[in-house]
Motif scaffolding. Structure first.
Motif, PDB file in Angstrom:
ATOM      1  N   TYR A 153      -1.980  17.053 -66.564  1.00 34.36           N
ATOM      2  CA  TYR A 153      -1.921  18.087 -67.592  1.00 34.36           C
ATOM      3  C   TYR A 153      -0.501  18.225 -68.111  1.00 34.36           C
ATOM      4  O   TYR A 153       0.458  18.132 -67.332  1.00 34.36           O
ATOM      5  N   PRO A 154      -0.343  18.495 -69.424  1.00 36.16           N
ATOM      6  CA  PRO A 154       0.996  18.734 -69.962  1.00 36.16           C
ATOM      7  C   PRO A 154       1.624  19.967 -69.301  1.00 36.16           C
ATOM      8  O   PRO A 154       0.975  21.010 -69.170  1.00 36.16           O
ATOM      9  N   ILE A 155       2.857  19.809 -68.889  1.00 38.07           N
ATOM     10  CA  ILE A 155       3.564  20.888 -68.196  1.00 38.07           C
ATOM     11  C   ILE A 155       5.045  20.734 -68.484  1.00 38.07           C
ATOM     12  O   ILE A 155       5.526  19.628 -68.729  1.00 38.07           O
ATOM     13  N   ARG A 156       5.756  21.838 -68.499  1.00 33.01           N
ATOM     14  CA  ARG A 156       7.204  21.789 -68.730  1.00 33.01           C
ATOM     15  C   ARG A 156       7.855  23.012 -68.112  1.00 33.01           C
ATOM     16  O   ARG A 156       7.177  23.962 -67.714  1.00 33.01           O
ATOM     17  N   VAL A 157       9.191  22.967 -68.050  1.00 34.14           N
ATOM     18  CA  VAL A 157       9.978  24.094 -67.544  1.00 34.14           C
ATOM     19  C   VAL A 157      10.901  24.568 -68.658  1.00 34.14           C
ATOM     20  O   VAL A 157      11.579  23.762 -69.294  1.00 34.14           O
ATOM     21  N   GLU A 158      10.890  25.870 -68.897  1.00 37.33           N
ATOM     22  CA  GLU A 158      11.796  26.483 -69.871  1.00 37.33           C
ATOM     23  C   GLU A 158      12.389  27.737 -69.249  1.00 37.33           C
ATOM     24  O   GLU A 158      11.648  28.609 -68.787  1.00 37.33           O
ATOM     25  N   HIS A 159      13.722  27.803 -69.233  1.00 40.20           N
ATOM     26  CA  HIS A 159      14.429  28.980 -68.718  1.00 40.20           C
ATOM     27  C   HIS A 159      13.954  29.362 -67.311  1.00 40.20           C
ATOM     28  O   HIS A 159      13.780  30.540 -66.998  1.00 40.20           O
ATOM     29  N   GLY A 160      13.709  28.355 -66.481  1.00 39.47           N
ATOM     30  CA  GLY A 160      13.310  28.601 -65.097  1.00 39.47           C
ATOM     31  C   GLY A 160      11.858  28.993 -64.907  1.00 39.47           C
ATOM     32  O   GLY A 160      11.446  29.347 -63.808  1.00 39.47           O
ATOM     33  N   ARG A 161      11.052  28.914 -65.974  1.00 42.23           N
ATOM     34  CA  ARG A 161       9.629  29.261 -65.904  1.00 42.23           C
ATOM     35  C   ARG A 161       8.797  28.008 -66.120  1.00 42.23           C
ATOM     36  O   ARG A 161       9.134  27.147 -66.939  1.00 42.23           O
ATOM     37  N   ILE A 162       7.685  27.900 -65.395  1.00 47.47           N
ATOM     38  CA  ILE A 162       6.775  26.764 -65.531  1.00 47.47           C
ATOM     39  C   ILE A 162       5.712  27.124 -66.559  1.00 47.47           C
ATOM     40  O   ILE A 162       5.061  28.169 -66.462  1.00 47.47           O
ATOM     41  N   LEU A 163       5.539  26.236 -67.539  1.00 46.29           N
ATOM     42  CA  LEU A 163       4.550  26.420 -68.596  1.00 46.29           C
ATOM     43  C   LEU A 163       3.574  25.252 -68.573  1.00 46.29           C
ATOM     44  O   LEU A 163       3.990  24.099 -68.469  1.00 46.29           O
ATOM     45  N   ILE A 164       2.278  25.557 -68.652  1.00 49.50           N
ATOM     46  CA  ILE A 164       1.257  24.515 -68.639  1.00 49.50           C
ATOM     47  C   ILE A 164       0.377  24.661 -69.883  1.00 49.50           C
ATOM     48  O   ILE A 164       0.238  25.767 -70.415  1.00 49.50           O
ATOM     49  N   SER A 165      -0.180  23.568 -70.333  1.00 46.39           N
ATOM     50  CA  SER A 165      -0.997  23.564 -71.543  1.00 46.39           C
ATOM     51  C   SER A 165      -2.161  24.540 -71.423  1.00 46.39           C
ATOM     52  O   SER A 165      -2.998  24.415 -70.529  1.00 46.39           O
ATOM     53  N   ALA A 166      -2.213  25.483 -72.344  1.00 49.66           N
ATOM     54  CA  ALA A 166      -3.291  26.482 -72.343  1.00 49.66           C
ATOM     55  C   ALA A 166      -4.614  25.846 -72.742  1.00 49.66           C
ATOM     56  O   ALA A 166      -5.659  26.172 -72.181  1.00 49.66           O
ATOM     57  N   GLY A 167      -4.589  24.924 -73.692  1.00 49.49           N
ATOM     58  CA  GLY A 167      -5.820  24.299 -74.188  1.00 49.49           C
ATOM     59  C   GLY A 167      -6.542  23.501 -73.114  1.00 49.49           C
ATOM     60  O   GLY A 167      -7.753  23.607 -72.968  1.00 49.49           O
ATOM     61  N   LEU A 168      -5.821  22.697 -72.377  1.00 51.19           N
ATOM     62  CA  LEU A 168      -6.465  21.884 -71.340  1.00 51.19           C
ATOM     63  C   LEU A 168      -6.990  22.750 -70.207  1.00 51.19           C
ATOM     64  O   LEU A 168      -8.002  22.436 -69.602  1.00 51.19           O
ATOM     65  N   MET A 169      -6.325  23.840 -69.930  1.00 52.68           N
ATOM     66  CA  MET A 169      -6.784  24.708 -68.848  1.00 52.68           C
ATOM     67  C   MET A 169      -8.072  25.436 -69.216  1.00 52.68           C
ATOM     68  O   MET A 169      -8.854  25.774 -68.356  1.00 52.68           O
TER      69      MET A 169
END
Length: 110
Positions: A89-105
């Motif tokens: 799944y698409p995932i990334r880190v921004e400003h110390g927070r983990i973000l994952i793709s909302a659409g795929l979830m």
């Protein structure tokens, strides 16, 4: 455009460890490497259904805790003689927070 949702702080996931995120689709394992890369994969080994979140993280790979199958976390492909694939799944880190793709979830498997 892909939308992402915040699932927690990078520090919530131990280095060379994982946490599980429960979604409508099922459980997703979120991994953190020793150098703070993050990866998201289905939390189920295609071999015998082992929980990958309980596996050993080494480099950008994870080893299933049940039968030692090794998966490359970038692609989800099994390594070596093992054949199989784990969804990523698409995932990334921004400003110390983990973000994952909302659409795929949000998608459900038919």
């Amino acid at each position: 455009m892909t939308h992402f949702v915040d699932i927690g702080a990078l520090d919530d996931v131990p280095k060379q460890g994982a946490r599980v995120v429960k979604t409508a689709q099922g459980c997703i394992a979120v991994f953190r490497t020793a150098d703070d890369q993050v990866f998201a994969l289905d939390d189920r080994c295609p071999h015998k259904g082992g929980p990958l979140s309980e596996g050993i993280v080494h480099g950008s790979s994870v080893t299933c805790p049940l039968h030692n199958w090794v998966f490359e976390m970038n692609s989800g492909e099994a390594q070596g003689a093992d054949e199989g694939h784990v969804r990523t799944y698409p995932i990334r880190v921004e400003h110390g927070r983990i973000l994952i793709s909302a659409g795929l979830m949000a998608r459900r498997v038919a």
